[in-house]
Design an enzyme around this catalytic site. Structure first.
Site, PDB file in Angstrom:
ATOM      1  N   THR A  29       0.820  -1.218   0.000  1.00 11.69           N
ATOM      2  CA  THR A  29       0.000   0.000   0.000  1.00 11.69           C
ATOM      3  C   THR A  29       0.852   1.265   0.000  1.00 11.69           C
ATOM      4  O   THR A  29       0.495   2.266  -0.627  1.00 11.69           O
ATOM      5  CB  THR A  29      -0.931  -0.006   1.235  1.00 11.69           C
ATOM      6  OG1 THR A  29      -1.813  -1.117   1.144  1.00 11.69           O
ATOM      7  CG2 THR A  29      -1.740   1.273   1.322  1.00 11.69           C
ATOM      8  N   ALA A  68      -0.146   9.970  -2.185  1.00 13.51           N
ATOM      9  CA  ALA A  68       1.025  10.748  -1.730  1.00 13.51           C
ATOM     10  C   ALA A  68       0.607  12.057  -1.063  1.00 13.51           C
ATOM     11  O   ALA A  68       1.320  13.054  -1.134  1.00 13.51           O
ATOM     12  CB  ALA A  68       1.992  11.012  -2.881  1.00 13.51           C
ATOM     13  N   HIS A 107      -2.595  14.560   4.597  1.00 12.98           N
ATOM     14  CA  HIS A 107      -3.922  15.111   4.896  1.00 12.98           C
ATOM     15  C   HIS A 107      -3.880  16.030   6.109  1.00 12.98           C
ATOM     16  O   HIS A 107      -3.135  15.798   7.068  1.00 12.98           O
ATOM     17  CB  HIS A 107      -4.916  13.980   5.143  1.00 12.98           C
ATOM     18  CG  HIS A 107      -5.196  13.149   3.933  1.00 12.98           C
ATOM     19  ND1 HIS A 107      -6.023  13.580   2.925  1.00 12.98           N
ATOM     20  CD2 HIS A 107      -4.746  11.919   3.565  1.00 12.98           C
ATOM     21  CE1 HIS A 107      -6.086  12.645   1.982  1.00 12.98           C
ATOM     22  NE2 HIS A 107      -5.314  11.633   2.348  1.00 12.98           N
ATOM     23  N   GLU A 162      -5.576   2.418   6.643  1.00  8.26           N
ATOM     24  CA  GLU A 162      -5.895   2.984   5.330  1.00  8.26           C
ATOM     25  C   GLU A 162      -5.730   4.498   5.405  1.00  8.26           C
ATOM     26  O   GLU A 162      -5.232   5.033   6.394  1.00  8.26           O
ATOM     27  CB  GLU A 162      -7.311   2.593   4.934  1.00  8.26           C
ATOM     28  CG  GLU A 162      -8.393   3.022   5.914  1.00  8.26           C
ATOM     29  CD  GLU A 162      -9.779   2.593   5.472  1.00  8.26           C
ATOM     30  OE1 GLU A 162     -10.115   2.784   4.288  1.00  8.26           O
ATOM     31  OE2 GLU A 162     -10.533   2.076   6.317  1.00  8.26           O
TER      32      GLU A 162
END
Length: 478
Positions: A40, A46, A49, A336
């Site tokens: 992953t 990339a 956040h 995730e």
């Protein structure tokens, strides 16, 4: 017996290894692939956040914001690319404005700094190619972009420098509890450890379920992407999201730290944990939906497409904890999005849990910095000429698209946890990532790998295992 075995050399496993190397502890990382950053962690958006999307009070929200704040200093310490370019979540219909305002409020409660809603006039000034349907956007100045390969590799190299062992091509097949710890059966023999960290990505459920009767399930969620040439890299300056829906943040459009433009991903739940093939339907969705937020995306300049898998757990929450029913076994599962952003904080949390289990003492010899592969393009003309005079390999261009020299490839091969395949070289130097997608430089890179590693050309692979490049040749006839 090791003190700690970490299963998985993705960004969470590497971050955990690096943080544990701050202590006097014997750590080994087991990775089923031939290199770090093969799952992953190598195929994602990339994006760093800001932290406004995760639910208030969730571990995901907490570690997202913490990881975001750690990224700039970490990039300086470990010498990888990071740009805080900011992000915009675009609302294209006035009736959806409450959703934008709810996202603003959630971000404020999560501790995200600088959030505000910008109206259309300011939005167009910020991003001239924003969709004509855009009415407003949530602006997050703390959003950023990163090189996911070099983040993962930098963490792993620094851990290795501080004494962590890495065992590649080593797949865990079974785990059993023994006195004082665990025995791990692998395709390369048995390993024992007092403590085990499960950072196995989409396989974290299988590892967890070997030791716990309380089963978890990780669903591979495939995301298709298109990567555009550097001539399209300035189409937008910030990362552009659509308002989040049921399956996440939708199709984003973003520059990359290397000057390309990336568009994607889809969010398609699949059963196959190795199902990283793109599909026509998936790429069509990317192409169609990117126009909802950004107009005139120059899709004729796509140079490659790819797909990555997110380790989605039904609760949509990070699982980072010691199992009560298996003391000494620490899950790092369900990582995730925003896992890449959160990874520095995830590493700290895992290390704190293990520290409490083993009562670890600080390592007085810990080295917290690392230098990446030297890029001659970042030097002045005088410095570059001097480098080439001392080391002529830096004057020999191997990858013309990305202007990667033989000197950089030699560095990538011989540094800690050095490259052993074409993809290993590519992730460390970008040789093969340009417009021709390795069409020109692959044979020369293979020659260098063969020479430096003492391997036959027929044994050189694209990405380990059976991915050999030269096949079907009868040596007796050469």
């Amino acid at each position: 017996m090791y003190d700690v075995i970490i299963i998985g050399a993705g960004v969470s496993g590497a971050a955990s290894a690096r943080e544990l190397s701050r202590y006097q502890v014997n750590v080994c990382v087991l990775e089923k692939e031939e290199d770090v950053c093969c799952g992953t962690s190598k195929a994602n958006s990339a994006i760093v956040h800001a932290g406004y999307d995760a639910a208030n009070g969730s571990l995901m929200a907490k570690l997202n914001v913490q990881g975001n704040k750690m990224m700039e200093q970490l990039s300086r310490d470990l010498d990888f690319e990071f740009i805080q370019n900011g992000s915009l979540v675009v609302c294209t219909e006035e009736e959806n404005r409450p959703g934008l305002e709810a996202l603003l409020e959630r971000g404020i409660q999560n501790g995200v700094e600088g959030l505000r809603i910008v109206e259309r006039d300011e939005l167009v000034e910020m991003e001239p190619n924003i969709s004509d349907q855009a009415v407003a956007a949530l602006y997050a100045p703390t959003g950023g972009i990163v090189c996911p390969f070099n983040l993962n590799i930098a963490l792993a190299e620094n851990a290795c420098t501080n004494g962590v062992e890495f065992k590649f091509n080593t797949q865990v097949e079974n785990i059993e509890k023994i006195d004082g710890g665990f025995r791990l059966t692998t395709n390369q023999g048995d390993y024992e450890a007092k403590c085990v960290v499960n950072a196995a990505g989409v396989y974290a459920d299988q590892i967890h379920n070997m030791v716990s009767e309380k089963k978890i399930s990780i669903i591979p969620r495939r995301g298709d992407y298109c990567l555009l040439d550097k001539t399209a890299g300035q189409h937008v300056k910030r990362t552009i999201f659509a308002l989040p829906g049921k399956y996440g943040k939708g199709i984003l459009v973003s520059p990359t730290v290397h000057g390309n433009l990336i568009v994607g991903p889809t969010a398609i739940d699949i059963e196959e944990k190795e199902g990283t093939n793109t599909t026509r339907a998936g790429l069509d969705e990317v192409i169609t939906k990117c126009a909802n937020t950004v107009k005139n995306v120059p899709l004729r300049q796509v140079i490659t497409s790819f797909a990555g898998l997110r380790a989605h757990e039904a609760g949509h929450e990070f699982i980072i904890e010691e199992l009560p029913e298996a003391p000494g076994f620490v899950d790092c599962a369900g990582i995730e999005s925003p896992g890449l952003t959160s990874s520095p904080a995830i590493g700290c949390m895992v290390a704190d849990i293990v520290k409490g289990i083993l009562d670890l003492k600080e390592n007085p010899n810990f080295v917290g910095t690392r230098k990446g592969v030297l890029n001659p393009e970042k030097l002045s003309i005088e410095e570059r000429n001097s480098l080439i005079k001392e080391q002529p390999a830096y004057g020999n261009i191997i990858c013309r698209c990305e202007m990667v020299t033989e000197g950089e490839i030699l560095d990538a091969i011989h540094r800690p946890l050095g490259a052993r395949s074409l993809d290993g070289v590519k992730r460390r130097t970008r040789a093969g990532m340009g417009r021709c997608q390795a069409g020109f430089c692959s044979p020369r890179t293979m020659e260098i790998l063969s020479r430096e590693l003492g391997m036959d050309m027929m044994e050189i692979t694209k990405s380990g295992g059976e991915s050999k490049i030269v096949v079907g040749i009868n040596k007796d006839r050469i």
